[in-house]
Design a protein around this motif. Structure first.
Motif, PDB file in Angstrom:
ATOM      1  N   LEU A 151       0.839  -1.186   0.000  1.00 41.18           N
ATOM      2  CA  LEU A 151       0.000   0.000   0.000  1.00 41.18           C
ATOM      3  C   LEU A 151       0.882   1.247   0.000  1.00 41.18           C
ATOM      4  N   PRO A 152       0.566   2.248  -0.806  1.00 49.10           N
ATOM      5  CA  PRO A 152       1.371   3.471  -0.817  1.00 49.10           C
ATOM      6  C   PRO A 152       1.004   4.379   0.358  1.00 49.10           C
ATOM      7  N   LEU A 153       1.160   3.847   1.565  1.00 52.31           N
ATOM      8  CA  LEU A 153       0.853   4.573   2.790  1.00 52.31           C
ATOM      9  C   LEU A 153       2.125   4.744   3.610  1.00 52.31           C
ATOM     10  N   THR A 154       2.194   5.805   4.367  1.00 52.12           N
ATOM     11  CA  THR A 154       3.349   6.055   5.226  1.00 52.12           C
ATOM     12  C   THR A 154       3.287   5.149   6.451  1.00 52.12           C
ATOM     13  N   PRO A 155       4.416   4.979   7.158  1.00 43.29           N
ATOM     14  CA  PRO A 155       4.370   4.223   8.417  1.00 43.29           C
ATOM     15  C   PRO A 155       3.333   4.775   9.396  1.00 43.29           C
TER      16      PRO A 155
END
Length: 410
Positions: free
Chosen positions: A342-346
């Protein structure tokens, strides 16, 4: 003595699994560990594996040691399955290992024995255990860019020199789910030929991407083009033998004498680490692959698993598009195999765990093969809600229950 031991780092995946287990919410979703689950949420024993186990039990063969190379019938079957032709298998040797992890470590030890201090290149991001295994064997690790386009990987690997080793995942890259294009694989073979580095292929998910032979194409192409190739093979995913820890280390070399030396070196490394591998899983795989009927059953089951994983990903993409998340959907559409990134940040991944109880790694990896089909809408809604929600304030919990345990930094 023991009081001198400082606190070692915890394993990031099992730490997250413990956090999931402590979360009291019944709707929580575990997408951390790489195991296949069917439509009921269970990790099934494949029908071909069950039948092979029945046959082995009926034979009641001895539990005597198999030797340092393990089950030789299994080794022959793995060489044939992975390499595909007699011309390739004639240039190769194989030893059974304790899963794919054991194969990675034995081959890393072989590299160290051959040339201490060798530089091994791994992808960034990489499978979480690649660096620890290689550094544990005393090797130097460098990284090449991955997931930002094939040109980035090729440009970084132009710096790999003669005698270096480049670790490549043969298919269904973990954690990104993104594989190089065929022409990129050909370009990698050309770089290895020109610059003299050795490919080290990690095969853990073959059969779960585009099909068994399609997933093995790149490995076989490298074997055809190059004089030396190292291959670590796992049977955990495509045979469902997770707890039986079944794998194989394969080496292709330029001469039979070289391969005899390689096999002895691998045997010696195994002797020091664990002596001999367990036989049950290897006997099961050999029984399946040597019987035409069981092999056909296994291939059909593997294709069905691959189809369900692909359907999960397509369904998630459709739900994300419907929820107004086209960029995330486009990213997932290009991926394959058990994992999606997923192109999500930590911080967003932590927020999704806190708000919705959806557990993936902080890097954004989720196990798309671990979702029941009826939970796909819930997963899509969790991703959309994470994108819509404000950032967690410093020290905040974003809804994480007090009983859910500590959060990992990975």
């Amino acid at each position: 003595m023991l009081e001198l031991l400082s606190a070692p780092p915890v394993d990031p995946l099992w730490d997250l699994s413990a956090e999931f287990a402590a979360d009291p919410r019944p709707e929580r979703l575990d997408l951390v560990l790489g195991v296949y689950r069917d439509h009921t949420g269970a990790t099934p024993v494949m029908a071909a594996v069950k039948e092979a186990e029945i046959r082995l039990a009926d034979r009641a063969v001895s539990k005597e040691y198999r030797g340092l190379s393990g089950n030789t019938a299994f080794n022959r079957a793995m060489l044939s399955m992975v390499l595909g032709t007699d011309a390739r298998t004639a240039r190769a040797t194989a030893v059974q290992t304790v899963a794919g992890t054991g194969a990675l470590r034995l081959l890393a030890d072989l590299v160290r024995q051959t040339r201490p201090g060798t530089t091994v290149w791994i992808s960034d991001p990489a499978y979480v255990n690649h660096r620890p295994i290689l550094e544990g064997a005393g090797l130097t690790v460098r990284t090449y860019g991955y997931g930002g386009g094939d040109d980035v990987m090729l440009e970084d690997l132009r710096a790999a020199r003669r005698g270096d080793v480049v670790l490549l995942q043969g298919c269904c890259h973990n954690p990104t789910g993104a594989d190089p294009a065929a022409e990129t694989w050909e370009a990698l073979a050309g770089l290895a030929e020109a610059n003299g580095w050795v490919p080290f292929v990690d095969l853990a998910y073959h059969g779960l991407g585009d099909g068994l032979d399609a997933d093995l194409w790149a490995t076989r192409m490298l074997a055809d083009r190059l004089p030396e190739v190292l291959i670590a093979v796992s049977c955990s995913k495509n045979f469902g033998l997770y707890s039986d820890r079944t794998g194989c280390a394969i080496v292709l070399g330029p001469s039979r004498q070289t391969l005899r030396h390689v096999e002895t070196a691998l045997q010696n490394a195994a002797r020091v680490l664990y002596s001999m591998p367990p036989d049950h899983g290897a006997a099961v795989v050999a029984t399946v692959l040597e019987d035409a009927g069981l092999r056909a059953t296994w291939r059909a089951e593997l294709d069905a698993m691959r189809g369900r994983i692909a359907a999960n990903r397509a369904d998630l993409v459709a739900h994300l598009e419907a929820l107004g998340c086209p960029d995330v959907a486009a990213s997932l559409r290009r991926q394959k195999g058990m994992f999606s990134m997923l192109p999500l940040t930590p911080e967003q991944m932590r927020r999704m765990r806190g708000q919705s109880g959806v557990y993936g790694t902080n890097a954004g990896r989720i196990n798309i093969a671990g979702v029941c089909a009826h939970r796909i809408p819930f997963l899509a809604q969790a991703v959309a809600a994470t994108l819509d929600s404000p950032a967690t304030p410093p020290g905040g919990t974003a809804g994480l229950p007090a009983t859910a345990g500590p959060r990992t930094a990975w």
